[in-house]
Design a protein around this motif. Sequence first.
Motif, PDB file in Angstrom:
ATOM      1  N   ALA A 231       0.595  -1.435   0.099  1.00  0.00           N
ATOM      2  CA  ALA A 231       0.087  -0.363  -0.064  1.00  0.00           C
ATOM      3  C   ALA A 231       1.152   1.314   0.400  1.00  0.00           C
ATOM      4  O   ALA A 231       0.574   2.579  -0.085  1.00  0.00           O
ATOM      5  N   SER A 232       2.279   1.053   0.187  1.00  0.00           N
ATOM      6  CA  SER A 232       2.851   2.255  -0.083  1.00  0.00           C
ATOM      7  C   SER A 232       3.927   2.689  -1.321  1.00  0.00           C
ATOM      8  O   SER A 232       4.601   1.172  -1.320  1.00  0.00           O
ATOM      9  N   GLY A 233       4.247   3.544  -1.331  1.00  0.00           N
ATOM     10  CA  GLY A 233       5.256   3.685  -2.683  1.00  0.00           C
ATOM     11  C   GLY A 233       6.510   3.074  -2.559  1.00  0.00           C
ATOM     12  O   GLY A 233       7.363   3.054  -3.329  1.00  0.00           O
ATOM     13  N   SER A 234       6.825   2.952  -1.262  1.00  0.00           N
ATOM     14  CA  SER A 234       7.967   2.923  -0.445  1.00  0.00           C
ATOM     15  C   SER A 234       8.139   1.939  -0.942  1.00  0.00           C
ATOM     16  O   SER A 234       9.497   1.192  -0.171  1.00  0.00           O
ATOM     17  N   PHE A 235       7.617   0.980  -0.553  1.00  0.00           N
ATOM     18  CA  PHE A 235       7.318  -0.827  -1.311  1.00  0.00           C
ATOM     19  C   PHE A 235       8.270  -0.756  -2.419  1.00  0.00           C
ATOM     20  O   PHE A 235       7.158  -0.875  -2.927  1.00  0.00           O
ATOM     21  N   ARG A 236       9.265  -1.376  -2.607  1.00  0.00           N
ATOM     22  CA  ARG A 236       9.779  -1.855  -4.009  1.00  0.00           C
ATOM     23  C   ARG A 236       9.218  -2.551  -4.529  1.00  0.00           C
ATOM     24  O   ARG A 236       8.933  -3.693  -4.137  1.00  0.00           O
ATOM     25  N   THR A 237       8.521  -2.362  -6.102  1.00  0.00           N
ATOM     26  CA  THR A 237       7.925  -3.681  -6.593  1.00  0.00           C
ATOM     27  C   THR A 237       8.571  -3.391  -8.185  1.00  0.00           C
ATOM     28  O   THR A 237       8.194  -1.981  -9.058  1.00  0.00           O
ATOM     29  N   MET A 238       8.429  -4.359  -8.848  1.00  0.00           N
ATOM     30  CA  MET A 238       8.465  -3.750 -10.804  1.00  0.00           C
ATOM     31  C   MET A 238       7.311  -3.484 -11.228  1.00  0.00           C
ATOM     32  O   MET A 238       7.066  -3.163 -12.298  1.00  0.00           O
ATOM     33  N   GLY A 239       6.044  -3.581 -10.230  1.00  0.00           N
ATOM     34  CA  GLY A 239       5.082  -3.066 -10.945  1.00  0.00           C
ATOM     35  C   GLY A 239       3.482  -4.251 -10.784  1.00  0.00           C
ATOM     36  O   GLY A 239       3.933  -5.045  -9.292  1.00  0.00           O
ATOM     37  N   MET A 240       2.411  -4.326 -10.945  1.00  0.00           N
ATOM     38  CA  MET A 240       1.139  -4.891 -10.731  1.00  0.00           C
ATOM     39  C   MET A 240       0.425  -5.562 -11.814  1.00  0.00           C
ATOM     40  O   MET A 240       0.564  -4.683 -12.554  1.00  0.00           O
ATOM     41  N   VAL A 241       0.224  -6.175 -11.869  1.00  0.00           N
ATOM     42  CA  VAL A 241      -1.013  -7.215 -13.038  1.00  0.00           C
ATOM     43  C   VAL A 241      -2.369  -7.444 -11.843  1.00  0.00           C
ATOM     44  O   VAL A 241      -2.486  -7.645 -10.520  1.00  0.00           O
ATOM     45  N   VAL A 242      -3.326  -6.387 -12.593  1.00  0.00           N
ATOM     46  CA  VAL A 242      -5.363  -7.260 -12.130  1.00  0.00           C
ATOM     47  C   VAL A 242      -5.356  -8.337 -13.094  1.00  0.00           C
ATOM     48  O   VAL A 242      -5.649  -8.087 -13.822  1.00  0.00           O
ATOM     49  N   VAL A 243      -5.910  -9.355 -12.444  1.00  0.00           N
ATOM     50  CA  VAL A 243      -6.052 -10.291 -13.594  1.00  0.00           C
ATOM     51  C   VAL A 243      -6.707 -11.234 -12.754  1.00  0.00           C
ATOM     52  O   VAL A 243      -6.595 -12.039 -11.636  1.00  0.00           O
ATOM     53  N   PRO A 244      -8.013 -11.774 -13.267  1.00  0.00           N
ATOM     54  CA  PRO A 244      -8.754 -10.202 -14.265  1.00  0.00           C
ATOM     55  C   PRO A 244      -9.280  -9.558 -13.473  1.00  0.00           C
ATOM     56  O   PRO A 244      -9.284  -9.588 -12.338  1.00  0.00           O
ATOM     57  N   CYS A 245      -9.243  -8.461 -14.272  1.00  0.00           N
ATOM     58  CA  CYS A 245     -10.008  -7.053 -13.451  1.00  0.00           C
ATOM     59  C   CYS A 245     -11.409  -6.892 -13.987  1.00  0.00           C
ATOM     60  O   CYS A 245     -11.988  -6.934 -15.365  1.00  0.00           O
TER      61      CYS A 245
END
Length: 214
Positions: free
Chosen positions: A88-102
């Motif tokens: 929930a925080s931008g300080s938690f580093r990720t490569m991104g997100m996929v919502v499936v199915p959306c």
Amino acid sequence: MPEPRTADAGPPGAERPRLIVGISGASAPHLAVHLLEAVRRLGSVDTHLVISRAARRTLEIEAGRRARDVAALATEYHRSEDIAAGIASGSFRTMGMVVVPCSMKTLAGIAHGFSDNLLTRAADVCLKERRRLVLVTRETPLSLVHLRNMAAVTEAGATVLPPTPAFYHSPDTIDDLLDHWSGKVLDQFGIDHDLYRRWSGAPVRRDTAGGGQG
């Protein structure tokens, strides 16, 4: 549902890549299950999973899967109500997100910044941090409202990736189609895989290989 686990990323710069996977309540939760299984087999990326309340129901009805069993496929599971989770925080580093199915409800929430649960909040974080956000929209036919929301998220930086089947790789089974689709999602994040045969051009016909009259 299993309790969420605390991620241990290790020293700065040493953590494995993290991909957030959100499952909303649209039809075809099989897509998410297949993707999670594929990433788990690759073993190169950690997955942080969020399952909406509606998705728990569609998993049971359509895929015959309990949410807790699907959650076990991910590296980390976060309750959709846990707005204090790391993702929930931008300080938690990720490569991104996929919502499936959306679902179209989730699409609308993301398009208008209505973050009423952890899934939509995590997607909102990806947009504000300029990280990759892929929305596997699952609905047909599409209304003007749906199309406008798709345009809005695209303008904000997301990628709309409907689960459209491909046939150039000559699929024989549903699993072949799912492999191709999961591979297309992984391509969006630059994750190496060998899930399907890539197109390298049409074969040259023998009767036209040497040129001749058109």
